[in-house]
Design a protein around this motif. Structure first.
Motif, mmCIF file in Angstrom:
data_model
loop_
_atom_site.group_PDB
_atom_site.id
_atom_site.type_symbol
_atom_site.label_atom_id
_atom_site.label_comp_id
_atom_site.label_asym_id
_atom_site.label_seq_id
_atom_site.Cartn_x
_atom_site.Cartn_y
_atom_site.Cartn_z
ATOM 1 N N ILE A 3 31.701 23.474 -14.895
ATOM 2 C CA ILE A 3 32.920 22.686 -15.059
ATOM 3 C C ILE A 3 32.703 21.227 -14.715
ATOM 4 O O ILE A 3 32.051 20.890 -13.725
ATOM 5 C CB ILE A 3 34.056 23.279 -14.185
ATOM 6 C CG1 ILE A 3 34.379 24.694 -14.663
ATOM 7 C CG2 ILE A 3 35.308 22.400 -14.208
ATOM 8 C CD1 ILE A 3 35.418 25.409 -13.844
ATOM 9 N N VAL A 4 33.272 20.366 -15.547
ATOM 10 C CA VAL A 4 33.205 18.923 -15.336
ATOM 11 C C VAL A 4 34.580 18.460 -14.873
ATOM 12 O O VAL A 4 35.597 18.909 -15.411
ATOM 13 C CB VAL A 4 32.844 18.213 -16.674
ATOM 14 C CG1 VAL A 4 33.104 16.722 -16.599
ATOM 15 C CG2 VAL A 4 31.402 18.497 -17.078
ATOM 16 N N ILE A 5 34.612 17.560 -13.875
ATOM 17 C CA ILE A 5 35.901 16.999 -13.457
ATOM 18 C C ILE A 5 35.892 15.517 -13.784
ATOM 19 O O ILE A 5 34.968 14.790 -13.405
ATOM 20 C CB ILE A 5 36.140 17.163 -11.944
ATOM 21 C CG1 ILE A 5 36.215 18.642 -11.595
ATOM 22 C CG2 ILE A 5 37.419 16.465 -11.521
ATOM 23 C CD1 ILE A 5 37.032 18.935 -10.369
ATOM 24 N N GLY A 80 26.031 28.159 -12.320
ATOM 25 C CA GLY A 80 27.220 27.353 -12.538
ATOM 26 C C GLY A 80 27.383 26.289 -11.481
ATOM 27 O O GLY A 80 26.682 26.291 -10.467
ATOM 28 N N TYR A 81 28.306 25.389 -11.729
ATOM 29 C CA TYR A 81 28.549 24.282 -10.806
ATOM 30 C C TYR A 81 29.815 23.543 -11.212
ATOM 31 O O TYR A 81 30.333 23.727 -12.323
ATOM 32 C CB TYR A 81 27.360 23.295 -10.816
ATOM 33 C CG TYR A 81 26.945 22.867 -12.213
ATOM 34 C CD1 TYR A 81 27.647 21.894 -12.913
ATOM 35 C CD2 TYR A 81 25.862 23.490 -12.842
ATOM 36 C CE1 TYR A 81 27.278 21.535 -14.197
ATOM 37 C CE2 TYR A 81 25.487 23.138 -14.132
ATOM 38 C CZ TYR A 81 26.200 22.157 -14.795
ATOM 39 O OH TYR A 81 25.852 21.818 -16.082
ATOM 40 N N ILE A 82 30.279 22.702 -10.285
ATOM 41 C CA ILE A 82 31.393 21.797 -10.582
ATOM 42 C C ILE A 82 30.781 20.414 -10.473
ATOM 43 O O ILE A 82 30.271 20.039 -9.410
ATOM 44 C CB ILE A 82 32.520 21.898 -9.526
ATOM 45 C CG1 ILE A 82 32.914 23.344 -9.209
ATOM 46 C CG2 ILE A 82 33.727 21.056 -9.934
ATOM 47 C CD1 ILE A 82 33.559 24.102 -10.312
ATOM 48 N N ILE A 83 30.797 19.672 -11.546
ATOM 49 C CA ILE A 83 30.222 18.321 -11.485
ATOM 50 C C ILE A 83 31.302 17.259 -11.628
ATOM 51 O O ILE A 83 32.163 17.330 -12.504
ATOM 52 C CB ILE A 83 29.051 18.139 -12.490
ATOM 53 C CG1 ILE A 83 28.340 16.801 -12.222
ATOM 54 C CG2 ILE A 83 29.496 18.231 -13.938
ATOM 55 C CD1 ILE A 83 26.951 16.681 -12.806
ATOM 56 N N ASP A 84 31.243 16.294 -10.724
ATOM 57 C CA ASP A 84 32.235 15.210 -10.680
ATOM 58 C C ASP A 84 31.509 13.885 -10.918
ATOM 59 O O ASP A 84 30.492 13.615 -10.298
ATOM 60 C CB ASP A 84 32.905 15.307 -9.296
ATOM 61 C CG ASP A 84 33.441 13.999 -8.730
ATOM 62 O OD1 ASP A 84 33.471 12.979 -9.428
ATOM 63 O OD2 ASP A 84 33.846 14.031 -7.546
ATOM 64 N N GLY A 85 32.033 13.086 -11.825
ATOM 65 C CA GLY A 85 31.441 11.764 -12.073
ATOM 66 C C GLY A 85 30.508 11.698 -13.258
ATOM 67 O O GLY A 85 29.989 10.637 -13.584
ATOM 68 N N LYS A 102 34.338 24.221 -19.257
ATOM 69 C CA LYS A 102 35.641 23.555 -19.267
ATOM 70 C C LYS A 102 35.527 22.163 -18.655
ATOM 71 O O LYS A 102 34.672 21.920 -17.802
ATOM 72 C CB LYS A 102 36.656 24.346 -18.425
ATOM 73 C CG LYS A 102 37.099 25.643 -19.053
ATOM 74 C CD LYS A 102 38.155 25.431 -20.125
ATOM 75 C CE LYS A 102 38.562 26.767 -20.727
ATOM 76 N NZ LYS A 102 39.275 26.619 -21.975
ATOM 77 N N VAL A 103 36.436 21.287 -19.063
ATOM 78 C CA VAL A 103 36.491 19.939 -18.508
ATOM 79 C C VAL A 103 37.905 19.732 -17.972
ATOM 80 O O VAL A 103 38.881 19.935 -18.696
ATOM 81 C CB VAL A 103 36.160 18.891 -19.588
ATOM 82 C CG1 VAL A 103 36.305 17.482 -19.054
ATOM 83 C CG2 VAL A 103 34.742 19.116 -20.119
ATOM 84 N N LYS A 153 38.438 17.447 -28.563
ATOM 85 C CA LYS A 153 38.103 17.920 -29.925
ATOM 86 C C LYS A 153 37.310 19.216 -29.880
ATOM 87 O O LYS A 153 37.386 20.034 -30.782
ATOM 88 C CB LYS A 153 37.307 16.840 -30.665
ATOM 89 C CG LYS A 153 38.217 15.752 -31.197
ATOM 90 C CD LYS A 153 37.487 14.810 -32.148
ATOM 91 C CE LYS A 153 38.318 13.560 -32.369
ATOM 92 N NZ LYS A 153 37.602 12.333 -32.044
ATOM 93 N N LYS A 154 36.541 19.394 -28.816
ATOM 94 C CA LYS A 154 35.766 20.637 -28.682
ATOM 95 C C LYS A 154 36.653 21.788 -28.203
ATOM 96 O O LYS A 154 36.224 22.930 -28.147
ATOM 97 C CB LYS A 154 34.651 20.441 -27.648
ATOM 98 C CG LYS A 154 33.452 19.697 -28.188
ATOM 99 C CD LYS A 154 32.359 19.697 -27.125
ATOM 100 C CE LYS A 154 31.060 19.131 -27.638
ATOM 101 N NZ LYS A 154 30.213 20.083 -28.324
ATOM 102 N N GLY A 155 37.885 21.434 -27.786
ATOM 103 C CA GLY A 155 38.850 22.458 -27.350
ATOM 104 C C GLY A 155 38.627 22.968 -25.939
ATOM 105 O O GLY A 155 39.087 24.046 -25.578
ATOM 106 N N ILE A 156 37.908 22.194 -25.108
ATOM 107 C CA ILE A 156 37.645 22.702 -23.748
ATOM 108 C C ILE A 156 38.268 21.814 -22.658
ATOM 109 O O ILE A 156 37.996 22.005 -21.482
ATOM 110 C CB ILE A 156 36.124 22.900 -23.483
ATOM 111 C CG1 ILE A 156 35.338 21.598 -23.700
ATOM 112 C CG2 ILE A 156 35.564 24.022 -24.329
ATOM 113 C CD1 ILE A 156 33.885 21.695 -23.222
#
Ligand code: AMP
Length: 179
Positions: A3-5, A80-85, A102-103, A153-156
């Protein structure tokens, strides 16, 4: 889950990123943190990163991609991971070799972010002067907002009102992610 934040400085990315990491039992990492660590090194690249960050500019895409990709090769990020920035530019998003699930976009107005940053307690970072913060917010609108469109546009892309209290924001994120 990968996941991207995304959000402007002061949007609460690190708070929500850590809560999300705990919930999903995956590590949280932030490119700001990685770069601040590198900026303390007394090497040529360390000095260059420090100067770039202090001015509120972005590290070039190629360098950023290289550093982030190398970090994410560590075994702890395998599941997996949560990436910020990151990604901060469309180029970074396009060139990133990982499949992101997901973003999460934490939506906060510029006014609220500036207010939060000027009243933030604790350590004062030398890349958090009002001028550097303004520059970063300006850059966000110019170069990072197109990243939101790219993922939309990618729907995520999921969007969350980041101005609500911390618990409400995280509840909304969990709900929208279905976790
Ligand atoms: P942050 O803590 O995420 O606001 O990051 C602090 C600073 O690190 C930014 O102002 C940039 O100079 C640098 N940085 C962090 N992430 C990136 C990125 N994805 N691309 C380029 N520069 C970055």
């Amino acid at each position: 889950m990968k996941i991207v934040i995304i959000g402007i400085q002061g949007a609460g990315k690190s708070t929500q990123g850590n809560l999300l990491a705990e919930r999903l039992d995956v590590p949280y990492l932030s490119t700001g943190h990685i770069f601040r660590k590198l900026a303390r090194e007394k090497s040529k690249i360390g000095r260059y990163i420090k100067e770039t960050m202090t001015a509120g500019f972005l590290i070039p895409d190629k360098k950023t991609l290289q550093i982030v990709t190398e970090y994410l090769q560590r075994p702890e990020y395998k599941n997996g991971y949560i990436i910020d920035g990151f990604p901060r530019t469309v180029e970074q998003a396009k060139e990133f070799s990982h499949e992101v699930d997901k973003v999460v976009y934490l939506r906060v107005s510029d006014k609220e972010a500036l207010w939060r940053l000027s009243y933030r307690n604790g350590e004062v970072r030398d890349d958090e002067t009002v001028a550097a913060v303004r520059k970063r917010i300006e850059l966000f609108h110019k170069v990072t907002e197109p990243v939101l469109d790219y993922y939309r546009k990618k729907g995520i892309l999921i969007e969350v009102d980041g101005e609500k209290p911390i618990e409400e924001v995280s509840k909304e994120i969990f709900k929208k992610l279905g976790i």
